[in-house]
Scaffold this motif. Structure first.
Motif, PDB file in Angstrom:
ATOM      1  N   HIS A 299       9.792   9.188   7.362  1.00  0.00           N
ATOM      2  CA  HIS A 299       9.100   7.966   6.928  1.00  0.00           C
ATOM      3  C   HIS A 299       7.588   8.195   7.023  1.00  0.00           C
TER       4      HIS A 299
ATOM      5  N   SER B 253       5.676   6.391   8.618  1.00  0.00           N
ATOM      6  CA  SER B 253       5.203   5.830   9.895  1.00  0.00           C
ATOM      7  C   SER B 253       4.504   6.890  10.754  1.00  0.00           C
TER       8      SER B 253
ATOM      9  N   ARG C 219      14.999  12.621   3.532  1.00  0.00           N
ATOM     10  CA  ARG C 219      16.175  12.327   4.365  1.00  0.00           C
ATOM     11  C   ARG C 219      17.361  13.091   3.825  1.00  0.00           C
TER      12      ARG C 219
ATOM     13  N   GLN D 194       7.222   6.223   0.095  1.00  0.00           N
ATOM     14  CA  GLN D 194       6.981   4.993   0.841  1.00  0.00           C
ATOM     15  C   GLN D 194       5.485   4.688   0.868  1.00  0.00           C
TER      16      GLN D 194
ATOM     17  N   GLU E 269       3.024   2.846   3.743  1.00  0.00           N
ATOM     18  CA  GLU E 269       2.948   2.272   5.083  1.00  0.00           C
ATOM     19  C   GLU E 269       1.642   1.491   5.173  1.00  0.00           C
TER      20      GLU E 269
HETATM   21  N1  DAH Z   1       9.699   3.324   8.853  1.00  0.00           N
HETATM   22  C1  DAH Z   1      10.661   2.339   8.364  1.00  0.00           C
HETATM   23  C2  DAH Z   1      11.674   3.036   7.476  1.00  0.00           C
HETATM   24  O1  DAH Z   1      11.430   4.116   7.043  1.00  0.00           O
HETATM   25  C3  DAH Z   1       9.965   1.261   7.586  1.00  0.00           C
HETATM   26  C4  DAH Z   1       9.111   0.413   8.462  1.00  0.00           C
HETATM   27  C5  DAH Z   1       9.618  -0.710   9.064  1.00  0.00           C
HETATM   28  C6  DAH Z   1       7.783   0.734   8.645  1.00  0.00           C
HETATM   29  C7  DAH Z   1       8.858  -1.521   9.858  1.00  0.00           C
HETATM   30  C8  DAH Z   1       6.976  -0.083   9.457  1.00  0.00           C
HETATM   31  C9  DAH Z   1       7.532  -1.206  10.046  1.00  0.00           C
HETATM   32  O2  DAH Z   1       5.710   0.180   9.674  1.00  0.00           O
HETATM   33  O3  DAH Z   1       6.754  -1.989  10.813  1.00  0.00           O
HETATM   34  O4  DAH Z   1      12.688   2.460   7.191  1.00  0.00           O
END
Ligand code: DAH
Length: 338
Positions: A165, A167, A191, A205, A207
């Motif tokens: 992700h 993140s 993934r 994605q 973020e």
């Molecule tokens: N990292 C999560 C995913 O890949 C998505 C996500 C959810 C990012 C909540 C965030 C968050 O920053 O606060 O599914």
């Protein structure tokens, strides 16, 4: 007769290279008021005994001027025939325009909406270590995402992997020690999933992260409301559902009313009337501390969303695999889209 020889000499010295000069030559020597005609007119004044010589010389001169004219005409024509394939007044051939990839189009739209709110673009590595992708984000040791079946590991000890992700960029940015932070981070993630019409082993994605003093859940909601209105239109409804992510507390998922059936229920929203578009929440104090940020002083929100799904919805695409096949017939349809 001397005049004739002089004219001949004059012509020998001439260099004629264009149509205009050639026409001037024709008028001067061969025209109705030209030199040849004038010399012909002199014939009557020539004494009988000289008529024969004069006539002969004049005839030769006439042929000479004519053949000179013809040969110049030929070379000039030759040269212009050579250029005749080129019409320099025609418009040029258009250079075929390329098109942006639908994923890039959607990413740019999302990013530009957040940029208008003061978010800056940040990027992080696609190959990262276990700390940035999992541990610092408060993912427990036994979390299923860490499983080999979900994550592409490059090495196990130490663990390097393809980020699952975006993140991980949160950790990179927060660890830099510069606050406040207000970033939007688009990127590719990986993934270990079976490839089908709905899922792929890599996707994209975006973020978002905002860390400052006194950031609240109300700020998060307002930011995302603005985003949804700009992205999908003023009539689209929004709802937050409580959820769980290890890196946020509280956590939520945000849905929008279905863009196709407007809430009535259809196959795309699986008859619910809602489409799930992102996960979000208040950054977990442990995550702040993992990055050396004082969680008593600072708070923040984060959100993450996929790019493929809104792109599928917006462009009416039924198969996610089309995004990575590079079929020009597919890509060409986005020519001119911005
Ligand atoms: N990292 C999560 C995913 O890949 C998505 C996500 C959810 C990012 C909540 C965030 C968050 O920053 O606060 O599914």
């Amino acid at each position: 007769m001397e005049q004739i020889l002089q004219h001949k000499q004059e012509i020998e010295n001439l260099q004629i290279a264009d149509v205009k000069a050639l026409e001037e030559y024709r008028i001067k020597y061969l025209g109705t008021k030209g030199i040849v005609k004038a010399l012909m007119g002199e014939m009557k004044q020539v004494p009988v005994e000289k008529k024969k010589d004069f006539g002969q010389l004049l005839n030769e001169f006439k042929q000479f001027t004519e053949s000179k004219y013809e040969s110049w005409k030929e070379t000039i024509q030759d040269r212009s025939n050579h250029l005749s394939g080129l019409d320099l007044t025609l418009p040029g051939d258009a250079v075929p325009a390329g098109s942006r990839h639908p994923i890039s189009l959607m990413r740019n739209r999302i990013v530009s909406i957040f940029q208008r709110l003061g978010f800056a673009v940040a990027e992080g590595p696609e190959i990262d270590n276990d700390w940035n992708n999992f541990t610092a984000l408060n993912l427990p040791e036994n979390h299923p995402a860490r499983d080999m079946q979900d994550t592409f590991y490059i090495s196990t000890d130490p663990a390097w992997l393809l980020r699952t992700h975006t993140s991980n960029v949160q950790i990179h940015e927060m660890s830099k020690g510069k606050l406040p932070i207000r970033i939007i981070t688009p990127g590719r993630v990986y993934r270990n999933e079976t490839i089908s019409a709905r899922s792929h082993c890599f996707f994209h994605q975006v973020e978002g992260l905002y860390i400052a003093e006194n950031v609240s859940f109300a700020d998060l909601k307002q930011t995302l409301y603005f985003f949804v209105q700009e992205m999908f239109g003023k009539d689209v409804k929004v709802r937050f559902r409580p959820s769980y992510f290890p890196f946020t507390e509280p956590s939520a998922e945000m849905d929008i009313s279905c863009l196709l059936c407007h809430g009535d229920g259809c196959s795309v929203c699986k008859k619910t009337g809602w489409l799930e578009i992102l996960g979000c929440g208040m950054v977990h104090p442990k995550v702040l501390e993992n990055c050396g940020i004082d969680s008593n002083k600072y708070s923040g929100f984060a959100f993450g969303m996929g790019i493929e799904r809104p792109a599928l919805l917006k462009y009416g695409i039924k198969d996610i695999r089309l995004f990575s096949e590079n079929d020009v017939r597919f890509l060409k349809q986005f020519t001119g889209a911005i």
